[in-house]
Design an enzyme around this catalytic site. Structure first.
Site, PDB file in Angstrom:
ATOM      1  CB  SER A 185      -0.962   0.026   1.190  1.00 23.08           C
ATOM      2  OG  SER A 185      -2.097  -0.753   0.911  1.00 23.08           O
TER       3      SER A 185
ATOM      4  CE  LYS B   6      -4.506   2.183  -0.678  1.00 19.64           C
ATOM      5  NZ  LYS B   6      -3.923   0.957  -0.119  1.00 19.64           N
TER       6      LYS B   6
ATOM      7  CB  SER C 198      -4.211   1.750   4.001  1.00 20.73           C
ATOM      8  OG  SER C 198      -3.468   1.369   2.873  1.00 20.73           O
TER       9      SER C 198
ATOM     10  CE  LYS D 171      -1.488   4.154   2.629  1.00 25.37           C
ATOM     11  NZ  LYS D 171      -1.331   3.070   3.627  1.00 25.37           N
TER      12      LYS D 171
END
Length: 385
Positions: free
Chosen positions: A61, A64, A121, A228
């Site tokens: 993730s 992102k 997320s 992130k």
């Protein structure tokens, strides 16, 4: 005419005289459990530490970061708006993994969509935002790869906007710690994102659905600004962690960690090392730059400016040694070109030059015509009489 002579390297925006202002340490100097890691200064892009930083790995993730970068750029350009309402498609609502369980046709504000992606997320919200920007996820992924190419990220290739690895061609979804640091640096330039990346806990849907930040550093590490996390069984535990202390912001990216504990310990070790050993020097003169007289010009004086104002990263032990020297001509003859070099700001320590920054004319100044000269002389004569 020239009261002081300037020696300036033509065309130089920021000359480091062959010596980096701050030097990276060898990988063994910092105890980092992560198999792949990098530490980068956000202001200058200087790499301070790297360990297998160019190894191509699945980012989960942390993908992102690029998704959010494109959304922020679309907001800045007016392609989409902060007051937009985003509608969940069947494809978005059908995403697995982390999510806020969007229903087909459900609408959320831009603010809540971004909050859900950054804090929790949410793959469903990431897909909805991608579709809102580009019309479809596939079109958005093409934008992601185009933007990566623009940033010079030759080791990066995206196949989706979420980082999920249970989709077709997921094995081709790869990047590096270095490339993620560059993406993170670009995202940090959009300061609005920190409104979301610094949230610990919040809600959406009028307080009916709770969000908790997957980046535990937000609560437990002083100065954390983002950014992130990511995890899949194939990618392992990944993280792009950013933090700011004493005016310096650092980016620590770790990939393919064996556990969540390892990724946070690795990121903290890198950030601790950076804050303990480096500082930023302002690329500003010690005093305001004086005006420069313009001979035979339509404008009689100009106020020079620095061609480059980015700060300079140095090792902390050098802070007390930093000296700034300005060499600047007192006058220049028209015509003057915009950006014409008039002097230099030299920033140095006792042992080395850190930077030589050109001092330039902010705008063009035309030379007086013969008629204008005559009129000016006549006016002076009349005033003298």
């Amino acid at each position: 005419m020239w009261k002081r002579v300037i020696a300036i390297a033509l065309g130089a925006v920021l000359t480091l005289c062959g010596v980096p202002a701050a030097r990276a340490v060898p990988a063994e100097a910092v105890d980092v459990p992560a198999p792949s890691a990098i530490l980068m200064d956000a202001a200058t892009g200087t790499v301070l530490f790297e360990k297998n930083a160019n190894e191509r790995l699945a980012p989960a993730s942390v993908t992102k970061v690029m998704t959010l970068l494109l959304v922020m750029e679309a907001l800045d350009s007016g392609r989409i708006g902060w007051d937009d309402t985003v509608t969940a498609s069947e494809a978005a609502a059908g995403k697995g993994g982390s999510q806020v369980y969007l229903e087909v046709g459900e609408q959320m504000s831009m603010d809540e969509m971004l909050k859900s992606v950054v804090v929790s997320s949410a793959n469903d919200c990431a897909t909805a935002l991608a579709e809102h920007v580009a019309g479809s996820e596939s079109a958005f992924v093409a934008m992601m790869n185009e933007r990566a190419a623009q940033l010079g990220l030759t080791d990066t290739h995206f196949v989706n906007c979420t980082g999920l690895d249970d989709e077709p061609n997921a094995a081709e979804h790869l990047t590096t710690a270095h490339d993620l640091a560059v993406m993170s640096r670009e995202l940090l330039k959009h300061t609005e994102i920190k409104k979301y990346t610094t949230i610990w806990m919040d809600t959406v849907r009028d307080g009916q659905f709770g969000l908790s930040n997957t980046n535990k550093l937000v609560r437990f590490y002083e100065g954390t600004t983002g950014l992130k996390t990511g995890y899949t069984s194939a990618a392992g535990h990944c993280l792009s962690a950013t933090a700011e202390r004493d005016g310096i912001e650092l980016i620590a990216v770790v990939m393919h960690c064996a556990s969540s504990t390892d990724r946070f310990q690795s990121a903290k070790a890198l950030l601790n090392y950076g804050f303990a050993n480096y500082a930023l020097v302002s690329a500003q003169p010690p005093e305001p730059l004086p005006d420069v007289a313009v001979l035979l010009g339509a404008q009689s004086v100009l106020t020079p400016v620095l061609q480059e104002t980015a700060p300079i990263l140095i090792e902390k032990g050098e802070q007390a040694q930093v000296r700034k020297t300005v060499t600047l001509s007192e006058e220049v003859t028209a015509p003057v070109a915009a950006g014409q070099q008039l002097g230099t700001l030299t920033i140095a320590t006792d042992t080395r030059t850190l930077a030589e920054i050109p001092i330039v004319a902010p705008a063009a100044i035309e030379k007086l015509t013969l008629w204008q000269m005559a009129v000016r002389l006549l006016r002076r004569a009349c005033m003298g009489s």
